[in-house]
Scaffold this motif. Structure first.
Motif, PDB file in Angstrom:
ATOM      1  N   GLY A   1       0.698  -1.041  -0.262  1.00  0.00           N
ATOM      2  CA  GLY A   1       0.226  -0.474   0.133  1.00  0.00           C
ATOM      3  C   GLY A   1       0.818   1.414   0.079  1.00  0.00           C
ATOM      4  N   MET A   2       2.243   1.364   0.587  1.00  0.00           N
ATOM      5  CA  MET A   2       3.079   2.182   1.007  1.00  0.00           C
ATOM      6  C   MET A   2       3.516   2.361  -0.225  1.00  0.00           C
ATOM      7  N   LEU A   3       4.514   1.164  -1.087  1.00  0.00           N
ATOM      8  CA  LEU A   3       4.730   1.522  -2.230  1.00  0.00           C
ATOM      9  C   LEU A   3       3.311   2.080  -3.208  1.00  0.00           C
TER      10      LEU A   3
ATOM     11  N   ILE B   1      -5.316   1.925  -2.675  1.00  0.00           N
ATOM     12  CA  ILE B   1      -4.439   1.901  -1.150  1.00  0.00           C
ATOM     13  C   ILE B   1      -5.565   2.661   0.135  1.00  0.00           C
ATOM     14  N   ALA B   2      -6.765   2.452  -0.491  1.00  0.00           N
ATOM     15  CA  ALA B   2      -7.730   3.188   0.910  1.00  0.00           C
ATOM     16  C   ALA B   2      -8.109   1.591   1.988  1.00  0.00           C
TER      17      ALA B   2
ATOM     18  N   LEU C   1      -4.796   0.454   3.166  1.00  0.00           N
ATOM     19  CA  LEU C   1      -5.232   1.781   4.999  1.00  0.00           C
ATOM     20  C   LEU C   1      -6.507   1.195   5.740  1.00  0.00           C
ATOM     21  N   HIS C   2      -7.235   0.116   5.236  1.00  0.00           N
ATOM     22  CA  HIS C   2      -8.984   0.109   5.916  1.00  0.00           C
ATOM     23  C   HIS C   2      -8.350  -1.081   6.940  1.00  0.00           C
ATOM     24  N   SER C   3      -7.947  -2.134   6.493  1.00  0.00           N
ATOM     25  CA  SER C   3      -7.390  -3.379   6.939  1.00  0.00           C
ATOM     26  C   SER C   3      -6.389  -3.265   7.964  1.00  0.00           C
ATOM     27  N   GLU C   4      -5.494  -1.712   8.107  1.00  0.00           N
ATOM     28  CA  GLU C   4      -4.230  -2.014   9.234  1.00  0.00           C
ATOM     29  C   GLU C   4      -5.285  -1.845  10.611  1.00  0.00           C
TER      30      GLU C   4
END
Length: 134
Positions: A36-38, A127-128, A131-134
Protein backbone atom coordinates in the motif's frame (compact mmCIF):
# COMPACT_ATOMS: atom_id res chain seq x y z
CA UNK A 1 -1.03 -45.86 -21.34
CA UNK A 2 0.14 -43.43 -18.69
CA UNK A 3 2.89 -44.79 -16.47
CA UNK A 4 3.03 -44.57 -12.71
CA UNK A 5 6.04 -42.26 -12.83
CA UNK A 6 4.16 -39.76 -15.03
CA UNK A 7 1.21 -39.64 -12.64
CA UNK A 8 3.58 -39.33 -9.70
CA UNK A 9 5.44 -36.44 -11.42
CA UNK A 10 2.17 -34.61 -12.08
CA UNK A 11 1.09 -35.05 -8.45
CA UNK A 12 4.45 -33.80 -7.17
CA UNK A 13 4.23 -30.78 -9.46
CA UNK A 14 0.71 -30.03 -8.24
CA UNK A 15 1.77 -30.27 -4.59
CA UNK A 16 4.76 -28.00 -5.27
CA UNK A 17 2.58 -25.43 -7.03
CA UNK A 18 0.07 -25.42 -4.17
CA UNK A 19 2.89 -25.00 -1.66
CA UNK A 20 4.26 -22.03 -3.60
CA UNK A 21 0.76 -20.56 -3.92
CA UNK A 22 0.25 -20.79 -0.16
CA UNK A 23 3.64 -19.24 0.58
CA UNK A 24 3.06 -16.33 -1.80
CA UNK A 25 -0.46 -15.78 -0.49
CA UNK A 26 0.79 -15.54 3.09
CA UNK A 27 3.73 -13.36 2.01
CA UNK A 28 1.51 -10.88 0.18
CA UNK A 29 -0.90 -10.71 3.10
CA UNK A 30 1.98 -9.90 5.44
CA UNK A 31 3.30 -7.25 3.05
CA UNK A 32 -0.03 -5.52 2.44
CA UNK A 33 1.02 -2.41 4.29
CA UNK A 34 4.31 -2.20 2.40
CA UNK A 35 2.52 -2.71 -0.92
CA UNK A 36 0.00 0.00 0.00
CA UNK A 37 2.81 2.40 0.80
CA UNK A 38 4.59 1.60 -2.48
CA UNK A 39 1.35 2.08 -4.41
CA UNK A 40 0.73 5.40 -2.66
CA UNK A 41 4.03 6.74 -3.98
CA UNK A 42 3.28 5.66 -7.52
CA UNK A 43 3.92 1.93 -7.99
CA UNK A 44 1.67 0.57 -10.72
CA UNK A 45 -0.27 -2.70 -10.45
CA UNK A 46 2.01 -4.21 -13.12
CA UNK A 47 5.06 -3.32 -11.02
CA UNK A 48 3.50 -4.94 -7.93
CA UNK A 49 2.84 -8.12 -9.91
CA UNK A 50 6.34 -8.10 -11.41
CA UNK A 51 7.97 -7.50 -8.02
CA UNK A 52 6.06 -10.35 -6.36
CA UNK A 53 6.61 -12.88 -9.16
CA UNK A 54 10.28 -11.94 -9.48
CA UNK A 55 10.88 -12.47 -5.78
CA UNK A 56 9.23 -15.89 -5.99
CA UNK A 57 11.23 -16.76 -9.13
CA UNK A 58 14.42 -15.97 -7.23
CA UNK A 59 13.22 -18.08 -4.31
CA UNK A 60 12.44 -20.92 -6.74
CA UNK A 61 15.89 -20.65 -8.32
CA UNK A 62 17.59 -20.64 -4.91
CA UNK A 63 15.52 -23.64 -3.85
CA UNK A 64 16.49 -25.50 -7.00
CA UNK A 65 20.17 -24.70 -6.53
CA UNK A 66 19.99 -26.04 -3.00
CA UNK A 67 17.46 -28.84 -3.47
CA UNK A 68 18.90 -30.53 -6.54
CA UNK A 69 22.35 -31.24 -5.03
CA UNK A 70 20.74 -32.34 -1.76
CA UNK A 71 18.40 -34.65 -3.68
CA UNK A 72 21.30 -36.11 -5.61
CA UNK A 73 23.25 -36.67 -2.38
CA UNK A 74 20.19 -38.24 -0.75
CA UNK A 75 19.73 -40.57 -3.72
CA UNK A 76 23.37 -41.64 -3.53
CA UNK A 77 23.16 -42.25 0.24
CA UNK A 78 19.99 -44.32 -0.05
CA UNK A 79 21.23 -46.37 -3.01
CA UNK A 80 24.60 -47.05 -1.40
CA UNK A 81 23.14 -48.03 1.99
CA UNK A 82 20.13 -50.14 1.10
CA UNK A 83 21.58 -53.18 2.78
CA UNK A 84 21.76 -56.52 1.09
CA UNK A 85 20.87 -55.23 -2.37
CA UNK A 86 23.76 -54.15 -4.58
CA UNK A 87 22.71 -51.78 -7.31
CA UNK A 88 24.60 -51.59 -10.60
CA UNK A 89 26.37 -48.36 -11.51
CA UNK A 90 23.68 -47.60 -14.10
CA UNK A 91 21.20 -47.18 -11.23
CA UNK A 92 23.56 -44.92 -9.30
CA UNK A 93 24.41 -42.50 -12.10
CA UNK A 94 20.90 -41.45 -13.12
CA UNK A 95 21.36 -37.67 -13.18
CA UNK A 96 22.43 -35.94 -16.38
CA UNK A 97 22.97 -32.23 -17.05
CA UNK A 98 19.93 -31.75 -19.36
CA UNK A 99 17.66 -33.30 -16.71
CA UNK A 100 19.11 -31.08 -14.00
CA UNK A 101 18.62 -27.96 -16.12
CA UNK A 102 15.04 -29.06 -16.80
CA UNK A 103 14.43 -29.62 -13.07
CA UNK A 104 15.84 -26.21 -12.16
CA UNK A 105 13.79 -24.43 -14.82
CA UNK A 106 10.68 -26.36 -13.77
CA UNK A 107 11.21 -25.15 -10.20
CA UNK A 108 11.38 -21.53 -11.33
CA UNK A 109 8.33 -22.01 -13.59
CA UNK A 110 6.31 -23.56 -10.75
CA UNK A 111 7.30 -20.68 -8.47
CA UNK A 112 6.26 -18.05 -11.01
CA UNK A 113 2.97 -19.76 -11.88
CA UNK A 114 2.15 -20.22 -8.20
CA UNK A 115 2.87 -16.53 -7.59
CA UNK A 116 0.75 -15.08 -10.38
CA UNK A 117 -2.69 -15.24 -8.74
CA UNK A 118 -1.69 -13.81 -5.34
CA UNK A 119 0.47 -11.18 -7.07
CA UNK A 120 -2.41 -10.04 -9.26
CA UNK A 121 -4.68 -9.98 -6.22
CA UNK A 122 -2.20 -7.79 -4.35
CA UNK A 123 -1.85 -5.52 -7.38
CA UNK A 124 -5.60 -4.93 -7.46
CA UNK A 125 -5.74 -3.72 -3.86
CA UNK A 126 -6.55 -0.06 -3.51
CA UNK A 127 -4.57 2.14 -1.16
CA UNK A 128 -7.73 2.88 0.84
CA UNK A 129 -8.48 -0.83 1.31
CA UNK A 130 -4.95 -1.50 2.55
CA UNK A 131 -5.05 1.40 4.99
CA UNK A 132 -8.54 0.44 6.18
CA UNK A 133 -7.41 -3.10 7.03
CA UNK A 134 -4.55 -1.83 9.22
Amino acid sequence: MVGFSSVFAVLLTLVAALGVFNTVLLNTRERRRDLGMLKSIGMTPWQVTAMTTTSMALLGAASGLLGIPLGMAGHRIVVDNVGSVVFPDSMKAVWHVPQLVLLASAGVTIAVLGALLPARSAARLTIAKVLHSE
